[in-house]
Design an enzyme around this catalytic site. Structure first.
Site, short mmCIF file in Angstrom:
data_model
loop_
_atom_site.label_atom_id
_atom_site.label_comp_id
_atom_site.label_asym_id
_atom_site.label_seq_id
_atom_site.Cartn_x
_atom_site.Cartn_y
_atom_site.Cartn_z
N ARG A 152 5.75 -1.61 -6.86
CA ARG A 152 5.69 -1.34 -8.29
C ARG A 152 6.93 -1.85 -9.02
O ARG A 152 6.84 -2.38 -10.13
CB ARG A 152 5.57 0.18 -8.46
N ASP A 177 5.43 8.27 2.03
CA ASP A 177 6.04 8.43 0.71
C ASP A 177 5.10 8.15 -0.46
O ASP A 177 5.53 7.85 -1.56
CB ASP A 177 7.24 7.48 0.60
N HIS A 236 3.98 -6.22 -3.08
CA HIS A 236 3.15 -5.35 -3.91
C HIS A 236 3.91 -4.18 -4.55
O HIS A 236 3.29 -3.32 -5.18
CB HIS A 236 2.00 -4.78 -3.08
N GLU A 244 8.45 5.85 -4.52
CA GLU A 244 8.39 6.35 -3.14
C GLU A 244 9.64 7.08 -2.69
O GLU A 244 9.57 8.02 -1.90
CB GLU A 244 8.08 5.18 -2.19
N HIS A 251 -2.24 -8.01 -2.20
CA HIS A 251 -2.59 -6.62 -2.45
C HIS A 251 -3.46 -6.62 -3.72
O HIS A 251 -3.07 -7.24 -4.72
CB HIS A 251 -1.29 -5.86 -2.72
N GLU A 258 7.28 10.21 9.59
CA GLU A 258 8.13 9.17 8.99
C GLU A 258 9.04 9.79 7.92
O GLU A 258 9.16 9.31 6.80
CB GLU A 258 7.32 8.02 8.40
N1 UDP Z 1 -1.50 -5.15 6.36
C1 UDP Z 1 -2.84 -5.50 6.62
N2 UDP Z 1 -3.39 -6.56 5.94
C2 UDP Z 1 -2.69 -7.29 5.02
C3 UDP Z 1 -1.35 -6.92 4.75
C4 UDP Z 1 -0.78 -5.85 5.44
O1 UDP Z 1 -3.51 -4.86 7.43
O2 UDP Z 1 -3.25 -8.23 4.45
C5 UDP Z 1 -0.93 -4.00 7.08
C6 UDP Z 1 0.39 -4.26 7.77
O3 UDP Z 1 0.19 -4.76 9.08
C7 UDP Z 1 1.03 -2.88 7.78
C8 UDP Z 1 0.48 -2.23 6.52
O4 UDP Z 1 -0.64 -3.00 6.13
O5 UDP Z 1 0.59 -2.13 8.90
C9 UDP Z 1 1.53 -2.20 5.42
O6 UDP Z 1 0.95 -1.74 4.27
P1 UDP Z 1 1.58 -1.96 2.83
O7 UDP Z 1 2.40 -3.21 2.84
O8 UDP Z 1 0.45 -1.84 1.86
O9 UDP Z 1 2.48 -0.67 2.62
P2 UDP Z 1 4.00 -0.29 2.91
O10 UDP Z 1 4.25 -0.47 4.38
O11 UDP Z 1 4.87 -1.15 2.05
O12 UDP Z 1 4.09 1.15 2.51
#
Ligand code: UDP
Length: 380
Positions: free
Chosen positions: A218, A107, A216, A143, A248, A129
């Site tokens: 927005r 997204d 993180h 998103e 983040h 997804e």
């Molecule tokens: N993640 C990572 N290091 C961190 C925090 C998260 O590798 O310090 C990984 C986590 O295991 C997951 C992904 O990042 O696989 C999630 O990314 P994010 O939270 O940025 O995005 P969202 O899932 O909310 O789209």
């Protein structure tokens, strides 16, 4: 309908995967790895690098070498500047690479730009997804809008769960929907199978309960983030709790530094997964992290007002929003022994999503992911 990736002359079809952020890379990596063994698909990778550092951590870990790197990230980039630059640059790549199909995930602004650029060139789009919805267009922002718009551009929808498929079917979209499980769970299995995951882990106090935090989104910038920090400070003030927060690197979150909370740079994926597995509780507004938490059996408090992942709530997670009292109460209930321990959940996947997706792309029959059946197998 079969989506055979063989072109008219029988030559391998060109599949271009386009992505730009950490979660997209984590969730596309298992597919890119599975594609390496397939000679009838010529797989190419284009990254926009919407988030440079976080993306590169994942590319390095999975040894993914992009064929096209658009290096689009700029400090304080606005959504419109990013999307417009991404569409323009992706269009050049589409002209040069002439793919038969584009693959996007999730997204993000990159996924939206790639789907739209491909759609305008009449290149078929497959969406990994697909079908997560809050049906509240401002949450998550932007998103929810991105994911819905990508569904309109796509003709092949890989829904991670039966609930996601039900959303897509209800929207009467064109094309076919397959329930595959979430490829993020494949990535989790990959990480858990690797030795030496501990490298890069911060030292932890074994006498304390561990709360891991990620935040993180927005829509949390500003007052909601300040309220979340107030809740973290209250939890961190307890001498039996350690709060660890890998942050983040978004400039909009720079200012706030909750007292007594250990702020870390973003961890690489194996270290983060190890910490999530060890944690007594995770507080998160991330989509991917709540899926991983469910799969590991780590209790989760979701720092969002609306959920596009109701499966987590059915597996013991709670939607606490950003109100400090609700967050602290939900966290304490889960830490103080009054909450039943959680078993690792199969709600999001069985680790075979990427192979299902590759099989569909090749026109092979698949057995779709059915969490209920897999749970029965596990019990049996
Ligand atoms: N993640 C990572 N290091 C961190 C925090 C998260 O590798 O310090 C990984 C986590 O295991 C997951 C992904 O990042 O696989 C999630 O990314 P994010 O939270 O940025 O995005 P969202 O899932 O909310 O789209």
């Amino acid at each position: 309908m079969l989506y055979l990736l063989l072109s008219a002359g029988g030559a391998a079809m060109k599949l271009l995967s386009i992505f730009g952020t950490r979660p997209e890379a984590v969730k596309l990596a298992p597919i890119l790895i599975a594609l390496k063994g397939e000679t009838s698909i010529m797989s190419q990778v284009c990254v926009t690098a919407q988030h440079r550092g976080l993306l590169d951590q994942v590319l390095d870990y999975f040894r993914i070498r992009p064929d096209h790197d658009l290096a689009l990230m700029e400090r304080d980039q606005t959504l419109n500047a990013l999307v417009s630059r991404a569409i323009g640059r992706i269009d050049h790549v589409l002209a040069e690479a002439a793919p038969d199909r584009v693959l996007v995930q999730g997204d993000t602004s990159t996924a939206l730009a790639a789907a739209l650029a491909a759609f305008n060139r009449r290149i078929p789009v497959a969406h990994v997804e697909a079908g997560l919805r809050t049906y509240c267009v401002n949450a998550p922002f932007p998103e929810e809008m991105n994911r819905r718009a990508i569904a309109l551009a796509a003709d092949l929808h890989f829904a991670p769960t039966p609930m996601a498929r039900a959303n897509l079917v209800g929207e009467r979209l064109r094309g076919d929907v397959y329930v595959t499980g979430n490829t993020g769970i494949d990535a989790l299995h990959h990480v858990l199978a690797q030795p030496e995951r501990e490298r890069g882990l911060p030292p932890l106090d074994p006498a304390k309960k561990l709360i891991l935090v990620t935040c993180h989104r927005r829509e949390s910038f500003g007052a909601p983030f300040a309220a979340i920090c107030a809740a973290l400070e209250r939890l961190a003030a307890r001498d039996d709790i350690e709060v660890v927060f890998p942050r983040h690197p978004n400039p909009a979150l720079d200012g706030a530094a909750p007292v007594n909370v250990r702020l870390l740079d973003p961890l690489d994926l194996p270290a983060f997964i190890t910490l999530l597995d060890r944690a007594d509780l995770v507080l998160t507004d991330s989509g991917g992290v709540q899926e991983e938490a469910a799969a590991l059996g780590t209790p989760a408090v979701i720092l969002r007002k609306a959920s596009d992942r109701p499966e987590s709530l059915a597996e013991g997670a709670v939607l606490a929003g950003t109100d400090p009292d609700r967050i602290v109460r939900a966290a304490e209930v889960r830490l103080d022994g009054s909450f039943p321990p959680l078993a690792p959940s199969l709600a999001y996947g069985d680790g075979r999503a990427a192979q299902r997706i590759v099989d569909v792309l090749l026109g092979r029959p698949i057995e779709e992911f059915e969490p209920a059946r897999d749970r029965m197998r596990q019990i049996g």
